[in-house]
Design a protein around this motif. Structure first.
Motif, mmCIF file in Angstrom:
data_model
loop_
_atom_site.group_PDB
_atom_site.id
_atom_site.type_symbol
_atom_site.label_atom_id
_atom_site.label_comp_id
_atom_site.label_asym_id
_atom_site.label_seq_id
_atom_site.Cartn_x
_atom_site.Cartn_y
_atom_site.Cartn_z
ATOM 1 N N TYR A 61 47.315 34.481 43.617
ATOM 2 C CA TYR A 61 48.575 34.093 42.972
ATOM 3 C C TYR A 61 48.468 32.752 42.249
ATOM 4 O O TYR A 61 49.473 32.192 41.832
ATOM 5 N N LYS A 114 51.400 41.315 37.548
ATOM 6 C CA LYS A 114 52.734 41.653 38.050
ATOM 7 C C LYS A 114 53.561 42.424 37.023
ATOM 8 O O LYS A 114 54.612 42.965 37.375
ATOM 9 N N PHE A 120 51.090 46.977 42.210
ATOM 10 C CA PHE A 120 51.321 46.986 40.762
ATOM 11 C C PHE A 120 51.147 48.374 40.129
ATOM 12 O O PHE A 120 51.343 48.525 38.927
#
Length: 558
Positions: free
Chosen positions: A459, A468, A547
């Motif tokens: 992240y 994302k 995702f």
């Protein structure tokens, strides 16, 4: 953002080798044969040295260093044979606001067994997302909210039963599974989830109406020392411009040292360690501390357009399908001085190396001739401020994301020398792993999962902005299992970089660097993207990945 420093093995035979065409019946994926060419060490070395020189003043967005960086990159992209990637322009404007706190007061805590004050910089840091000339948080009740997570899909809400509107929430870094040995648990076991990132914690505190949010710094779960917090969070801070000037955000966001938190808790009649242990359980209840916090500071505010730099190599048969390279060109500018007075955070490894790699890879791809698909070379701004440049592009893509096949992110090439392995951040998430493994097979190297998933590297770099929104992205780094010295030597070099150079003035160019691992690494980056640009497959996220659904809907046009 936090990066770990790895190195790859140099295998001379790689220059002449090709990836074998592989037909995978499970994925119906055909991996094309791609030769990995020689890439220019001179380009890598010269551009890294130039971008990290003091003349660029740390490459902060909006600075003279940005102007010099943009001029250098457009010149080098053009010389490599790329064309401007945004119509006739090399640039995409990224609207930012720069907020610089000044005249910061102590953090004062009252109402416990004793009144206390804590110093800005050495004991606490604070900033704001609000475009206000003066911030005052006065006698705000302090509430410990554990990890500050509200995750209804996991049956977890640290804010349940407590009203924090107008109050100061105190939050633990990382997520409740930190320290777990396995990858099983409420929050992915040892692997950090997005709920563990500081960005999420401030976002959720604002949604709950808090006046201020203070994260307790703890080196192991944060994955970096207080020196990184102090240098990264003092001085100018950059945020995305918003229509309401950040009015829906907390007044103040900051960090406090763990020993500061322990003193506050003790004054409130609480034991920090016991409260931290309690916060790991789903039945944890937020705890008002019975003390108040006050802090104030003034802000210099400047709105600007920083810039992403975009170059393109048009595909010859399917130019409307795109493969993406990303690297961030920015760094911290001027920061807390080192002992010798040097206050320029040069960002040589992080990420002048990755920016130089964009140019070296562009040279190689152009020299090899146009691939079937177009390749986009994207140097993004404001990664160090929360992936702002890549997020802006992902939200406002020049090339449609549903037509973007996938991409490769490059963030900090290490200089430790040859290694036997590489490390994939997010290994097992997508079918891009197959491309990487094919690129590595020729020289016998192995792709390993990151050894410290609890640190949340997935992240912390620009691939996440695209992931994302569904675009398969792969992010890998050199390994620590060095040919000379093994894992012990690799871990020692990585630790030394993180503790003594990362996000500090000593991340500087060194003429004595060993570039062997870097250049082997670069060939892998070339091969993976070239295979993507020469196949007609559309690799996806693996079944069950977070995702996958986003990508499926995007590709279906919904």
């Amino acid at each position: 953002m936090q990066k770990k420093w790895f190195a790859l093995a140099l295998v001379p035979a790689l220059a002449l080798a090709a990836c074998q065409k592989v037909d995978d019946p499970e994925t119906s994926m055909a991996l094309p044969e791609v030769a990995a060419p020689e890439l220019s060490l001179d380009t890598m070395r010269d551009i890294t040295q130039e971008l990290s020189s003091d003349a660029y003043e740390g490459r902060a967005p909006g600075s003279a260093g940005e102007e010099k960086t943009l001029a250098l990159l457009t010149k080098k992209f053009a010389e490599a044979g790329l064309t401007p990637g945004n119509g006739d322009s090399w640039f995409q404007d990224v609207p930012l606001v720069e907020i610089t706190a000044k005249n910061v007061s102590d953090l004062t805590v009252k109402g416990g067994s004793q009144d206390m004050g804590f110093k800005y910089g050495s004991q606490m840091v604070v900033t704001t997302y609000q475009e206000q000339p003066k911030i005052d948080v006065t006698d705000s009740e302090m509430v410990f909210v554990g990890y500050g997570i509200n995750a209804p899909e996991r049956g977890w809400n640290d804010y349940e039963g407590v009203d924090v509107k107008g109050k100061t929430v105190v939050i633990l870094v990382n997520d409740p599974d930190f320290g777990t040995e396995s990858l099983e648990g409420e929050f992915g076991g040892r692997a950090m989830t997005y709920y563990g990132r500081w960005t999420y914690k401030y976002e959720e505190a604002a949604r709950q109406g808090a006046a201020a949010a203070l994260i307790i710094h703890d080196t192991a779960p944060a994955a970096y020392g207080w020196n990184v917090v102090e240098s990264s969070w003092s001085g100018p801070q950059f945020y995305a411009q918003s229509a309401n000037g950040g009015a829906d955000q907390t007044k103040a966001n900051g960090w406090i040292q763990k020993d500061v938190a322990a003193k506050i808790f003790a004054s409130a009649g609480q034991d920090l360690e016991k409260m931290m242990a309690a916060a790991k359980n789903k039945d944890f209840k937020a705890t008002p501390l019975g003390v108040t916090a006050s802090m104030s500071f003034e802000n210099d505010i400047d709105k600007m357009n920083s810039k992403n730099v975009i170059g393109v190599l048009k595909g010859k048969t399917r130019p409307d399908e795109y493969v993406l390279y990303t690297a961030h060109w920015d760094h911290l500018g001027r920061c807390k001085p080192a002992d010798d007075g040097d206050d320029i955070c040069n960002g040589a490894v992080d990420n002048a190396t990755g920016t130089a790699a964009l140019v070296a890879l562009a040279e190689a791809h152009v020299k090899a001739g146009a691939p079937d698909r177009s390749i986009i070379f994207l140097a993004v701004t404001a990664e160090e401020s929360g992936l702002l440049g890549s997020k802006y592009y992902a939200d406002n893509p020049v090339y449609p994301l549903k037509q973007t096949v996938g991409g490769v992110n490059m963030d900090a090439f290490g200089m430790a020398g040859p290694a036997k392995n590489i490390v994939v951040v997010g290994k097992g998430k997508s079918e891009l792993d197959n491309y990487l493994e094919a690129a590595l097979e020729v020289d016998g190297r192995v792709a390993e999962a990151e050894p410290t998933p609890e640190k949340g590297y997935y992240y912390r770099s620009d691939h996440f902005s695209f992931a994302k929104l569904g675009v398969p992205m792969i992010y890998f780094e050199g390994g620590e299992d060095l040919i000379d010295g093994g894992r012990e030597a690799g871990e020692a070099i990585s630790k030394d970089y993180t503790e003594n150079r990362y996000h500090g003035p000593k991340d500087e160019f060194d003429p004595e660097w060993n570039w062997d691992g870097v250049m082997a690494d670069l060939k892998v980056y070339y091969t993976v993207a070239r295979m993507l640009a020469m196949t007609d497959d559309w690799p996806n996220w693996n079944e069950g990945d977070e995702f996958r659904d986003i990508r499926d809907k995007s590709r279906a046009g919904s």
